[in-house]
Design a protein around this motif. Structure first.
Motif, PDB file in Angstrom:
ATOM      1  N   THR A  45     -11.459  26.872  51.457  1.00  0.00           N
ATOM      2  CA  THR A  45     -12.880  27.156  51.292  1.00  0.00           C
ATOM      3  C   THR A  45     -13.058  28.462  50.520  1.00  0.00           C
ATOM      4  O   THR A  45     -12.126  29.269  50.410  1.00  0.00           O
ATOM      5  CB  THR A  45     -13.581  27.304  52.660  1.00  0.00           C
ATOM      6  OG1 THR A  45     -13.099  28.490  53.304  1.00  0.00           O
ATOM      7  CG2 THR A  45     -13.340  26.084  53.544  1.00  0.00           C
ATOM      8  N   VAL A  46     -14.261  28.680  50.021  1.00  0.00           N
ATOM      9  CA  VAL A  46     -14.569  29.927  49.331  1.00  0.00           C
ATOM     10  C   VAL A  46     -14.355  31.112  50.265  1.00  0.00           C
ATOM     11  O   VAL A  46     -13.757  32.120  49.879  1.00  0.00           O
ATOM     12  CB  VAL A  46     -16.006  29.913  48.765  1.00  0.00           C
ATOM     13  CG1 VAL A  46     -16.430  31.294  48.299  1.00  0.00           C
ATOM     14  CG2 VAL A  46     -16.108  28.921  47.615  1.00  0.00           C
ATOM     15  N   ARG A  51     -11.269  36.048  51.371  1.00  0.00           N
ATOM     16  CA  ARG A  51     -10.521  37.003  52.211  1.00  0.00           C
ATOM     17  C   ARG A  51      -9.187  37.367  51.561  1.00  0.00           C
ATOM     18  O   ARG A  51      -8.795  38.525  51.522  1.00  0.00           O
ATOM     19  CB  ARG A  51     -10.296  36.443  53.603  1.00  0.00           C
ATOM     20  CG  ARG A  51     -11.556  36.427  54.424  1.00  0.00           C
ATOM     21  CD  ARG A  51     -11.299  36.475  55.909  1.00  0.00           C
ATOM     22  NE  ARG A  51     -12.558  36.397  56.622  1.00  0.00           N
ATOM     23  CZ  ARG A  51     -13.383  37.415  56.811  1.00  0.00           C
ATOM     24  NH1 ARG A  51     -13.078  38.598  56.346  1.00  0.00           N
ATOM     25  NH2 ARG A  51     -14.512  37.261  57.471  1.00  0.00           N
ATOM     26  N   GLN A  52      -8.481  36.352  51.029  1.00  0.00           N
ATOM     27  CA  GLN A  52      -7.193  36.623  50.379  1.00  0.00           C
ATOM     28  C   GLN A  52      -7.399  37.397  49.082  1.00  0.00           C
ATOM     29  O   GLN A  52      -6.648  38.332  48.784  1.00  0.00           O
ATOM     30  CB  GLN A  52      -6.444  35.318  50.093  1.00  0.00           C
ATOM     31  CG  GLN A  52      -5.079  35.528  49.473  1.00  0.00           C
ATOM     32  CD  GLN A  52      -4.110  36.223  50.407  1.00  0.00           C
ATOM     33  OE1 GLN A  52      -4.025  35.876  51.581  1.00  0.00           O
ATOM     34  NE2 GLN A  52      -3.377  37.203  49.901  1.00  0.00           N
ATOM     35  N   VAL A  53      -8.410  37.020  48.313  1.00  0.00           N
ATOM     36  CA  VAL A  53      -8.696  37.733  47.058  1.00  0.00           C
ATOM     37  C   VAL A  53      -8.966  39.210  47.336  1.00  0.00           C
ATOM     38  O   VAL A  53      -8.396  40.087  46.677  1.00  0.00           O
ATOM     39  CB  VAL A  53      -9.899  37.084  46.333  1.00  0.00           C
ATOM     40  CG1 VAL A  53     -10.418  37.988  45.219  1.00  0.00           C
ATOM     41  CG2 VAL A  53      -9.509  35.719  45.776  1.00  0.00           C
ATOM     42  N   TRP A  54      -9.814  39.491  48.329  1.00  0.00           N
ATOM     43  CA  TRP A  54     -10.135  40.898  48.616  1.00  0.00           C
ATOM     44  C   TRP A  54      -8.943  41.638  49.216  1.00  0.00           C
ATOM     45  O   TRP A  54      -8.791  42.843  48.997  1.00  0.00           O
ATOM     46  CB  TRP A  54     -11.393  41.012  49.481  1.00  0.00           C
ATOM     47  CG  TRP A  54     -12.608  40.851  48.620  1.00  0.00           C
ATOM     48  CD1 TRP A  54     -13.441  39.782  48.543  1.00  0.00           C
ATOM     49  CD2 TRP A  54     -13.085  41.791  47.656  1.00  0.00           C
ATOM     50  NE1 TRP A  54     -14.415  39.991  47.597  1.00  0.00           N
ATOM     51  CE2 TRP A  54     -14.218  41.226  47.031  1.00  0.00           C
ATOM     52  CE3 TRP A  54     -12.664  43.050  47.242  1.00  0.00           C
ATOM     53  CZ2 TRP A  54     -14.935  41.869  46.031  1.00  0.00           C
ATOM     54  CZ3 TRP A  54     -13.385  43.709  46.248  1.00  0.00           C
ATOM     55  CH2 TRP A  54     -14.492  43.125  45.652  1.00  0.00           C
ATOM     56  N   ARG A  91     -17.977  39.975  51.373  1.00  0.00           N
ATOM     57  CA  ARG A  91     -18.358  41.128  50.544  1.00  0.00           C
ATOM     58  C   ARG A  91     -19.070  42.187  51.379  1.00  0.00           C
ATOM     59  O   ARG A  91     -18.837  43.385  51.214  1.00  0.00           O
ATOM     60  CB  ARG A  91     -19.252  40.690  49.380  1.00  0.00           C
ATOM     61  CG  ARG A  91     -19.467  41.805  48.365  1.00  0.00           C
ATOM     62  CD  ARG A  91     -20.394  41.437  47.227  1.00  0.00           C
ATOM     63  NE  ARG A  91     -20.276  40.057  46.806  1.00  0.00           N
ATOM     64  CZ  ARG A  91     -21.199  39.438  46.078  1.00  0.00           C
ATOM     65  NH1 ARG A  91     -22.291  40.075  45.697  1.00  0.00           N
ATOM     66  NH2 ARG A  91     -21.051  38.180  45.724  1.00  0.00           N
ATOM     67  N   ARG A  92     -19.940  41.751  52.272  1.00  0.00           N
ATOM     68  CA  ARG A  92     -20.638  42.706  53.139  1.00  0.00           C
ATOM     69  C   ARG A  92     -19.638  43.493  53.994  1.00  0.00           C
ATOM     70  O   ARG A  92     -19.795  44.692  54.197  1.00  0.00           O
ATOM     71  CB  ARG A  92     -21.655  41.990  54.018  1.00  0.00           C
ATOM     72  CG  ARG A  92     -22.883  41.555  53.263  1.00  0.00           C
ATOM     73  CD  ARG A  92     -23.930  40.923  54.191  1.00  0.00           C
ATOM     74  NE  ARG A  92     -25.060  40.457  53.407  1.00  0.00           N
ATOM     75  CZ  ARG A  92     -25.288  39.183  53.110  1.00  0.00           C
ATOM     76  NH1 ARG A  92     -24.485  38.232  53.544  1.00  0.00           N
ATOM     77  NH2 ARG A  92     -26.343  38.850  52.376  1.00  0.00           N
ATOM     78  N   GLU A  93     -18.608  42.828  54.500  1.00  0.00           N
ATOM     79  CA  GLU A  93     -17.563  43.511  55.281  1.00  0.00           C
ATOM     80  C   GLU A  93     -16.795  44.500  54.413  1.00  0.00           C
ATOM     81  O   GLU A  93     -16.559  45.642  54.818  1.00  0.00           O
ATOM     82  CB  GLU A  93     -16.566  42.498  55.844  1.00  0.00           C
ATOM     83  CG  GLU A  93     -17.083  41.645  56.958  1.00  0.00           C
ATOM     84  CD  GLU A  93     -16.070  40.593  57.371  1.00  0.00           C
ATOM     85  OE1 GLU A  93     -14.848  40.791  57.162  1.00  0.00           O
ATOM     86  OE2 GLU A  93     -16.499  39.555  57.916  1.00  0.00           O
TER      87      GLU A  93
END
Length: 129
Positions: A45-46, A51-54, A91-93
């Motif tokens: 899922t997006v 999470r992995q991208v960030w 993104r908010r996190e």
């Protein structure tokens, strides 16, 4: 001075590029996707992929002596732009307690591999003082 950022926490790029380049106090990241250390896609899922991208972006910035606190610009390249709202909570996190960076989002006809939902490109500015 322009220098490549060495990132031991990520698999080497599969093509001839650097994960990041530092030019003075600016760090330019190559687009990051949801690859783990072995170069395998993480998540279906997006939200899972975000999470992995960030995490990858965080690892790169730390290797460059920076952090997400220094991010000033983010570009999202989505497989389906209608799914970007699934990334908002992550993104908010990531940017909690600081101003959000400038953001551009677009949809691409295809990303590098089937199964990828997004690619994220980041620019960070480090205050060395």
């Amino acid at each position: 001075m322009i220098e490549a950022v060495e990132v031991g926490a990520l698999s080497p790029p599969p093509e001839p590029y650097s994960h990041a380049i530092r030019a003075g106090n600016t760090i330019y990241l190559a687009g990051q996707v949801a690859f783990d250390r072995e170069g395998q896609i993480v998540g279906d899922t997006v939200a899972e992929q975000a999470r992995q991208v960030w995490q990858n972006i965080t690892d790169i910035l730390e290797a460059a002596g920076s952090s997400v606190a220094d991010v000033v610009k983010v570009t999202y390249i989505m497989q389906d732009i209608r799914e970007i709202a699934e990334e908002f909570p992550i993104r908010r996190e990531v940017f909690e307690g600081r101003p959000y960076p400038a953001v551009t989002a677009m949809q691409a006809a295809a990303l590098g591999l089937p199964g990828l939902k997004m690619e994220v490109d980041v620019i960070a500015v480090v205050n060395d003082g």
